[in-house]
Design a protein around this motif. Sequence first.
Motif, PDB file in Angstrom:
ATOM      1  N   ASP A 197      -7.446  -1.523  -3.955  1.00  0.00           N
ATOM      2  CA  ASP A 197      -7.175  -3.185  -3.613  1.00  0.00           C
ATOM      3  C   ASP A 197      -7.861  -3.738  -4.807  1.00  0.00           C
ATOM      4  O   ASP A 197      -7.620  -5.049  -4.989  1.00  0.00           O
ATOM      5  CB  ASP A 197      -8.269  -3.169  -2.368  1.00  0.00           C
ATOM      6  CG  ASP A 197      -7.546  -2.647  -1.087  1.00  0.00           C
ATOM      7  OD1 ASP A 197      -6.405  -2.369  -1.170  1.00  0.00           O
ATOM      8  OD2 ASP A 197      -8.162  -2.457  -0.017  1.00  0.00           O
ATOM      9  N   ALA A 240      -9.065   3.852  -1.287  1.00  0.00           N
ATOM     10  CA  ALA A 240      -8.579   2.439  -0.983  1.00  0.00           C
ATOM     11  C   ALA A 240      -9.278   1.203  -1.583  1.00  0.00           C
ATOM     12  O   ALA A 240      -8.714   0.274  -1.903  1.00  0.00           O
ATOM     13  CB  ALA A 240      -8.660   2.524   0.638  1.00  0.00           C
ATOM     14  N   GLU A 250       0.714  -1.168  -0.046  1.00  0.00           N
ATOM     15  CA  GLU A 250       0.151  -0.105  -0.089  1.00  0.00           C
ATOM     16  C   GLU A 250       0.902   1.410   0.221  1.00  0.00           C
ATOM     17  O   GLU A 250       0.606   2.491  -0.747  1.00  0.00           O
ATOM     18  CB  GLU A 250      -0.938   0.019   1.293  1.00  0.00           C
ATOM     19  CG  GLU A 250      -1.771  -1.184   1.226  1.00  0.00           C
ATOM     20  CD  GLU A 250      -1.409  -2.488   1.519  1.00  0.00           C
ATOM     21  OE1 GLU A 250      -2.239  -3.505   1.172  1.00  0.00           O
ATOM     22  OE2 GLU A 250      -0.215  -2.523   1.917  1.00  0.00           O
TER      23      GLU A 250
END
Length: 712
Positions: free
Chosen positions: A569, A565, A548
């Motif tokens: 992902d 986010a 990340e």
Amino acid sequence: MRAAAPTALALLISCTPAPRDAAPPAPSVAAAGPTPPIIAAAGPTPPPSCARRTAGPAPAPLDPTHAGSGVALADLDGRTLAFVADEDDRALHTVDLDARAPLARTPLAGRPAQVIVLGDGRVVASLRDRGLLEVLEPTGAAAPLARLCLVPVASEPVGLAMTPDRATLLVASRWAPALTSFATADLRRLGELPLARDPGAVVASADGRRAFVAHAVGGRISVVALGDGGAPTSARELPTDGVEWRPRAALSKISSWVAPPVPSGAARSAPAGRKGLRAVQAPAPVRVDRRGSQGFALARAANGAVFAPIALVDPGPGTNSGGYGAARAQTAIDHIAVVDPMGERADVPPVSTHLGTQGCQLPRAAAIAPAEEVLLVTCLGRDEVIAYDARARIPGQTKAAGSARDRELYRARVGSGPTAIAVDSARGRAVVFTRFDGELTILPAARAPTSAVIRGPRKELSGELPVVVLPRASRLDEQRAEGQRLFHAAGGRRIAFDGRACASCHPDGRDDALTWSTPEGPRQTPVLMGRLDGTAPYGWEGDKKDLEGHFARTLSRLGGAGLTAEERDAIFAYLRAMEPPVGAADLTAEERAAIVAPPPAGAAEAGAHAALAARGEALFNAREAGCSSCHVGDELTTDGARHDVRSATRFEAARAFDTPSLRFIGRSAPYYHDGRYPTLLALLDGVDGTMGHTAHLSAQDRRALVAYLESL
């Protein structure tokens, strides 16, 4: 010490998403049931055959250049059929273009990259994840295709084409880079020639004496000589690198008017009627050397010239920069290289204007409407088809220094993920497969279309493009589908300020074979496929402990506006689903029974190579060489440490580098963190005492070590 600072991680992957959610096909479309046994169970087993088995009318191919694509058109009893290679569905779809209706779905033994219709109506699909060609036969327009045989070929077959006499089938393979030729009559192998890495699209010359092969990375087009029997005999590489002349700021007060570059010492004057501008001495324009990239598509014109839509990339000066590439410049621009009919040169003229973020940075397919002399190019990530003037010396560069708005005829907006296109010249239409949506879009193939939703600098037309939705039986799950779309999103500013997509540097999740200027110094692009998990820390300096953090830094350096986010992902999930293609050896019993005309066993040669690789493995693990002290475990990934292997230059911000994984190293040239070594053998010759010890090895042992590394 350790092997290798940098090797571009993986190389090609058949960008094939993994698990999928099942969904039944639409009941109105015929779907093939369980695969019938190809070989009779009782009595002596007859040898498998790729010959036609059904009497009666056969589809007639409609492409006059005999080039494969994700869509192949054919005429059957006055009906125009489209055979669509749907990689995400592992199937071929049959569509009636005149009725705009799907007719049948045929499951395949693997993920089809392209499809082509042979002269006698048989259909061949290249199964990129299996190292196979699958040969099928239509038994009726509305019925699934009958599966005839499987033919082994070099790993990851992608591009397909026939010679003009339709006697020879050409197959370009990416993972095991080669061009293989087969006799179309019985799919007998005629010959195979190794090529530079990542070959993809292929088309035969108008006289059938050569083949042109585009390479996804490396900035080259291979011109392959074909012998009298159709076998490839030799190859020459034509570079597609280019030059951009970037004008310096030459006007004061108002900068909205930009004149073409002028020779050094000449004056530039404002157009008549413009106020607030004063003529100034025009400084010499800046020369920017650009590397050819994104060579996924080829199209041959009636005069024999071959068009190759590409991106021209400026990776920076090879020292330090504020991001990845030249600071705040348009890093990747669209362009079209043109190879002359004899394959003597690839014409890539200097670029003086371009479309910036609105250009086609990820060209994936091309076709020519011969009657209209229009070149159609699909632009992945922008979800557009751009029409260029094929009469021009260089389509997309119609003037030596014209407005960027003069570089195209029009644009057509299509669905998500346009990866294939075919032209139906008789009816003046083009058919585009949008892989992410699973749709066919039909648009006019004309110089000046009069209807349809077509937008661009020259045309603003209203209407609606016909769309056919394919009845998929399987699809990507929602998260991976979103990741697939985001990974290829080009032209916006969320990933990069200049419109680059993730796929601009990592085509198909692999690497672009380029070395980029970065804040730390020159850095080679790593492969992502198979490299996300178990390889922490991240970055050549190993300064990011988690994926990340590394991703966030990448977007920051690209100047992107950013992703959520959940979107990040989704990209990770899409990449983790990627798997390398397997060879034809990994077959089920039923598939083995369907194999026809297998390649010569070459047992002696294969055995010798296996023995050489085994010797290399022993050397790799020997204490004297020291390779396995840093590259550890079954995957030979990393010891998770940084090492100073005395490779830093004066441009480096740090002297120690993270240990990279060696997975797929043989398919990721060039090597080292700055790409200084073109081959593995050159690397072994150049790093003795800094990364392991190889000087004591004989030339044969070094070749053995290379053979082992190439097997990883």
